[in-house]
Structure formats: structure tokens, C-alpha cells
Design a protein around this motif. Structure first.
Motif, PDB file in Angstrom:
ATOM      1  N   THR A 145       0.841  -1.190   0.000  1.00  0.00           N
ATOM      2  CA  THR A 145       0.000   0.000   0.000  1.00  0.00           C
ATOM      3  C   THR A 145       0.880   1.245   0.000  1.00  0.00           C
ATOM      4  OG1 THR A 145      -0.098   0.096   2.408  1.00  0.00           O
ATOM      5  CG2 THR A 145      -1.788  -1.222   1.292  1.00  0.00           C
ATOM      6  N   GLN A 146       0.260   2.376  -0.268  1.00  0.00           N
ATOM      7  CA  GLN A 146       1.016   3.623  -0.375  1.00  0.00           C
ATOM      8  C   GLN A 146       1.797   3.925   0.902  1.00  0.00           C
ATOM      9  OE1 GLN A 146      -1.050   6.882  -2.256  1.00  0.00           O
ATOM     10  NE2 GLN A 146      -0.079   8.390  -0.937  1.00  0.00           N
TER      11      GLN A 146
ATOM     12  N   THR B 112      -2.650  13.411  -3.322  1.00  0.00           N
ATOM     13  CA  THR B 112      -2.566  12.810  -1.988  1.00  0.00           C
ATOM     14  C   THR B 112      -1.376  13.395  -1.224  1.00  0.00           C
ATOM     15  OG1 THR B 112      -1.273  10.964  -2.891  1.00  0.00           O
ATOM     16  CG2 THR B 112      -3.657  10.675  -2.740  1.00  0.00           C
ATOM     17  N   PRO B 113      -1.334  13.242   0.105  1.00  0.00           N
ATOM     18  CA  PRO B 113      -0.204  13.773   0.890  1.00  0.00           C
ATOM     19  C   PRO B 113       1.130  13.225   0.413  1.00  0.00           C
ATOM     20  CG  PRO B 113      -2.002  13.109   2.337  1.00  0.00           C
ATOM     21  CD  PRO B 113      -2.368  12.627   0.962  1.00  0.00           C
ATOM     22  N   GLY B 114       2.169  14.062   0.517  1.00  0.00           N
ATOM     23  CA  GLY B 114       3.498  13.655   0.072  1.00  0.00           C
ATOM     24  C   GLY B 114       4.131  12.632   1.004  1.00  0.00           C
TER      25      GLY B 114
ATOM     26  N   THR C  72     -10.955  -2.728  -9.991  1.00  0.00           N
ATOM     27  CA  THR C  72     -10.024  -1.802  -9.343  1.00  0.00           C
ATOM     28  C   THR C  72      -9.141  -2.552  -8.354  1.00  0.00           C
ATOM     29  OG1 THR C  72      -9.839   0.331  -8.216  1.00  0.00           O
ATOM     30  CG2 THR C  72     -11.555  -1.185  -7.435  1.00  0.00           C
ATOM     31  N   ALA C  73      -8.213  -1.803  -7.760  1.00  0.00           N
ATOM     32  CA  ALA C  73      -7.260  -2.399  -6.816  1.00  0.00           C
ATOM     33  C   ALA C  73      -7.899  -2.551  -5.436  1.00  0.00           C
ATOM     34  CB  ALA C  73      -6.013  -1.532  -6.722  1.00  0.00           C
ATOM     35  N   HIS C  74      -7.181  -3.202  -4.553  1.00  0.00           N
ATOM     36  CA  HIS C  74      -7.632  -3.356  -3.172  1.00  0.00           C
ATOM     37  C   HIS C  74      -7.498  -2.023  -2.434  1.00  0.00           C
ATOM     38  CE1 HIS C  74      -8.004  -7.771  -3.303  1.00  0.00           C
ATOM     39  NE2 HIS C  74      -6.970  -7.717  -4.126  1.00  0.00           N
ATOM     40  N   GLU C  75      -8.225  -1.895  -1.333  1.00  0.00           N
ATOM     41  CA  GLU C  75      -8.174  -0.673  -0.537  1.00  0.00           C
ATOM     42  C   GLU C  75      -6.736  -0.380  -0.079  1.00  0.00           C
ATOM     43  OE1 GLU C  75     -10.348   1.585   0.086  1.00  0.00           O
ATOM     44  OE2 GLU C  75     -12.060   0.587  -0.870  1.00  0.00           O
ATOM     45  N   GLY C  76      -6.397   0.910  -0.077  1.00  0.00           N
ATOM     46  CA  GLY C  76      -5.069   1.324   0.355  1.00  0.00           C
ATOM     47  C   GLY C  76      -4.093   1.531  -0.779  1.00  0.00           C
ATOM     48  N   PHE C  77      -4.456   1.086  -1.985  1.00  0.00           N
ATOM     49  CA  PHE C  77      -3.579   1.259  -3.137  1.00  0.00           C
ATOM     50  C   PHE C  77      -4.000   2.511  -3.907  1.00  0.00           C
ATOM     51  CE2 PHE C  77      -2.911  -3.008  -1.818  1.00  0.00           C
ATOM     52  CZ  PHE C  77      -1.606  -3.313  -2.179  1.00  0.00           C
ATOM     53  N   PRO C  78      -3.029   3.198  -4.544  1.00  0.00           N
ATOM     54  CA  PRO C  78      -3.287   4.539  -5.076  1.00  0.00           C
ATOM     55  C   PRO C  78      -4.481   4.676  -6.014  1.00  0.00           C
ATOM     56  CG  PRO C  78      -0.938   4.105  -5.068  1.00  0.00           C
ATOM     57  CD  PRO C  78      -1.610   2.819  -4.672  1.00  0.00           C
TER      58      PRO C  78
ATOM     59  N   VAL D 163     -16.797  -4.672  -9.293  1.00  0.00           N
ATOM     60  CA  VAL D 163     -17.096  -6.107  -9.385  1.00  0.00           C
ATOM     61  C   VAL D 163     -15.866  -6.989  -9.139  1.00  0.00           C
ATOM     62  CG1 VAL D 163     -19.086  -5.822 -10.886  1.00  0.00           C
ATOM     63  CG2 VAL D 163     -16.816  -5.989 -11.903  1.00  0.00           C
ATOM     64  N   HIS D 164     -14.673  -6.444  -9.368  1.00  0.00           N
ATOM     65  CA  HIS D 164     -13.458  -7.249  -9.175  1.00  0.00           C
ATOM     66  C   HIS D 164     -12.381  -6.391  -8.499  1.00  0.00           C
ATOM     67  CE1 HIS D 164     -15.283 -10.214 -11.787  1.00  0.00           C
ATOM     68  NE2 HIS D 164     -15.346  -9.332 -12.783  1.00  0.00           N
ATOM     69  N   ARG D 165     -11.613  -7.010  -7.620  1.00  0.00           N
ATOM     70  CA  ARG D 165     -10.486  -6.336  -6.947  1.00  0.00           C
ATOM     71  C   ARG D 165      -9.197  -7.044  -7.337  1.00  0.00           C
ATOM     72  NH1 ARG D 165     -11.311  -1.527  -3.799  1.00  0.00           N
ATOM     73  NH2 ARG D 165     -13.446  -1.581  -2.992  1.00  0.00           N
ATOM     74  N   ILE D 166      -8.408  -6.416  -8.192  1.00  0.00           N
ATOM     75  CA  ILE D 166      -7.166  -7.011  -8.707  1.00  0.00           C
ATOM     76  C   ILE D 166      -6.090  -5.933  -8.701  1.00  0.00           C
ATOM     77  CG2 ILE D 166      -6.056  -8.193 -10.638  1.00  0.00           C
ATOM     78  CD1 ILE D 166      -8.895  -8.978 -11.606  1.00  0.00           C
ATOM     79  N   ASN D 167      -4.954  -6.215  -8.099  1.00  0.00           N
ATOM     80  CA  ASN D 167      -3.868  -5.233  -8.040  1.00  0.00           C
ATOM     81  C   ASN D 167      -2.973  -5.226  -9.276  1.00  0.00           C
ATOM     82  OD1 ASN D 167      -4.669  -4.314  -5.568  1.00  0.00           O
ATOM     83  ND2 ASN D 167      -2.950  -5.159  -4.429  1.00  0.00           N
TER      84      ASN D 167
END
Length: 300
Positions: free
Chosen positions: A129-130, A151-153, A196-202, A221-225
Motif C-alpha cells: 500500500t502507499q 494525496t499527501p506527500g 479496481t485495486a484493493h483498498e489502500g492502493f493509489p 465487481v473485481h479487486r485485482i492489483n
């Protein structure tokens, strides 16, 4: 005791007076006397004694002064070793990167630094994650990280060098009805299924921005990083997805369309601890990362 105090004791044994030692070391006599007092406090037996006008070393003082020579020799050896390590052009440099960053940057780095005498690369992928990119700088010399521009630096504990500011486009099958449009708005895509990606990814924050601009929640519908897997899912009709414009290889079954109305762009940075770039090899790799970024940006 420390190196400076031992040096003073050694010089006193040779020169015989505090004034002479002060002149030799380009400091004041009071500074020499203070360091000798501090050293004496750490030793349970006297180190100096008066012999007329001369301040001489006792047997214990002479023994410690002899050991001081060995200490200075060892420290000088250590400094030389560090200097060789810092200046070595072919030293090992560890680089970690998120998946799409590694896919784009690693081959260019490997080709650019293949010649004898170049830094020896140790590459690794890091799907985090970021917030977890900065801690990776403890383990790696350089860390390729990404975040959305708004987003914050990165924290002040790391140095960040921007390599790319990359647009995120909407990916869809080439025969999708929206593929005929030159540009897309949040309303155009709001009723489509999304990958889209999982939570916490940009990328997730941009998905949220699209929903806000459209005034409705998107159907996720789908969560893929991994973008390469995302591309295959999009090609198979699984939904739309945000894809990086430059760092992903073009997929023959997909088209990418720019998105207006939201800030859809990510920043790719090289993170490192400030002391890492003291090494010549690390500076060389950082320079090559900049060259690779320019290649990536202009090759499309």
C-alpha cells in the motif's frame, strides 16, 4: 574515552607539554586540559605526572598511548574501507518497485548497467500500500513508489525524486460502445462495472473521485492489483479499469481513453534514505532511473 582524547594523550607523550600539544593540534591549551581531565575520569589510575616543567606519562599513560596508536591505525583502516565502499562504481545497489513500475523500469536498468564496472543490481518487486513504501527504504537502497498527485506527500524521513507524472486512462475492450469516444467523463463511465485495486492502493482514490464527480457509487465487481491481470480481465469483458498510460505494455484487445473531470494521474517517485546517495553506485542507478523515465515517457 574517545579517539580525540587518545590522540591528545599520544601527542602529550611525545611533546611533553599541554601548550605544545595545543599548538600541534591547533586548539587552545584549555581545550587540551579539559580533554585530559575527561580521559582521566574514565581511568582508575593516574595517566600523567609532573617531571619538573614537563608533564610526562605514567606507565599506565604510556600503555594507553601505545594502545592509542593501534586504535588510530584501526580507525584509519576503517575510514579507508568506507571510502572505498562509498566510491566504488560497481557496488551492489538494491532496488524495489511496485509491479507495473518494475515491469517498465527494470529491463531498461538492466540493459543500461550491463557493462563491466557498472553497479551490480539487486532487484525486487514490492506490492504494498502507499503508506508502506517509505519503510521499504530501510531494506533497499532505492524504492520505486507511486501515489496520486493530490494525496499527501512522502514523510520527511525519506528523500523523494519524481521520475514520472503518469496519466491514468480508462481501459476497455476495443469493441466497447465507449471506445468510439475521444475522451470520457465520469458520467460516461458511472454505470459500467469496474475492476479496481484493493483498498489502500493509489488507484482506489481516483475511483472514489469518479464516483463523487458522477454523483453515484460505482459498481466494483473485481479487486485485482496487478495491472497485467487487470488487462486480461478487461479484455474478457469483466469491466472497465483505470490503467497507466506509459508503464503498461499495450494490450492488443484494449483501448485506453483519457478521463476528464477528475485528476487521474499518478506520480512515480524514487524514495531513499538521504545517506544512501553518498555511494557513487547508488547515484549512478538514480541517474539511470531518470533516463529510463524519459524513455518510458517518450516511447509511446
Amino acid at each position: 574515552m574517545d579517539e580525540r582524547q587518545l590522540r591528545i594523550l599520544r601527542e602529550l607523550g611525545e611533546l611533553g607539554s599541554v601548550t605544545a600539544v595545543a599548538e600541534a593540534l591547533l586548539v587552545t591549551p584549555s581545550a587540551i586540559s579539559q580533554q585530559l581531565r575527561l580521559l582521566q575520569r574514565a581511568i582508575p589510575v593516574p595517566l600523567t605526572e609532573r617531571q619538573g616543567r614537563r608533564l610526562a606519562l605514567t606507565d599506565a599513560g604510556q600503555a594507553l598511548a601505545g594502545a592509542a596508536i593501534e586504535v588510530e591505525t584501526a580507525l584509519e583502516r576503517a575510514r579507508h574501507t568506507v571510502e572505498e565502499f562509498v566510491d566504488r562504481p560497481d557496488g551492489e545497489v538494491s532496488v524495489a518497485a511496485f509491479h507495473s513500475g518494475g515491469s517498465a523500469f527494470f529491463p531498461l536498468l538492466l540493459r543500461a548497467l550491463a557493462a563491466p564496472g557498472s553497479p551490480r543490481l539487486s532487484l525486487a518487486d514490492a506490492d504494498v500500500t502507499q503508506d508502506d513504501f517509505p519503510p521499504l527504504t530501510r531494506e533497499y537502497d532505492l524504492v520505486l513508489a507511486h501515489r496520486l498527485e493530490h494525496t499527501p506527500g512522502w514523510p520527511s524521513t525519506v528523500t523523494a525524486t519524481t521520475l514520472l507524472r503518469e496519466p491514468l486512462d480508462v481501459a476497455m475492450p476495443a469493441d466497447h460502445p465507449l471506445a468510439a469516444k475521444r475522451r470520457l467523463t465520469p458520467l460516461d463511465v458511472a454505470d459500467e462495472p469496474w475492476i479496481t485495486a484493493h483498498e489502500g492502493f493509489p488507484v482506489v482514490a481516483t475511483i472514489d473521485a469518479i464516483a463523487t464527480a458522477a454523483g453515484r457509487r460505482l459498481r466494483l465487481v473485481h479487486r485485482i492489483n496487478e495491472f497485467a491481470v487487470v488487462a486480461e480481465a478487461v479484455a474478457a469483458g469483466g469491466g472497465l479499469a483505470l490503467m497507466p498510460r506509459w508503464t503498461m505494455r499495450p494490450h492488443p484487445a484494449l483501448v485506453l481513453k483519457p478521463l476528464t473531470g477528475v485528476r487521474a494521474r499518478r506520480q512515480i517517485d524514487a524514495l531513499h534514505r538521504p545517506e544512501r546517495t553518498a555511494r557513487k553506485a547508488v547515484r549512478t542507478v538514480l541517474t539511470e532511473l531518470h533516463r529510463a523515465a524519459e524513455t518510458i515517457r517518450t516511447q509511446v
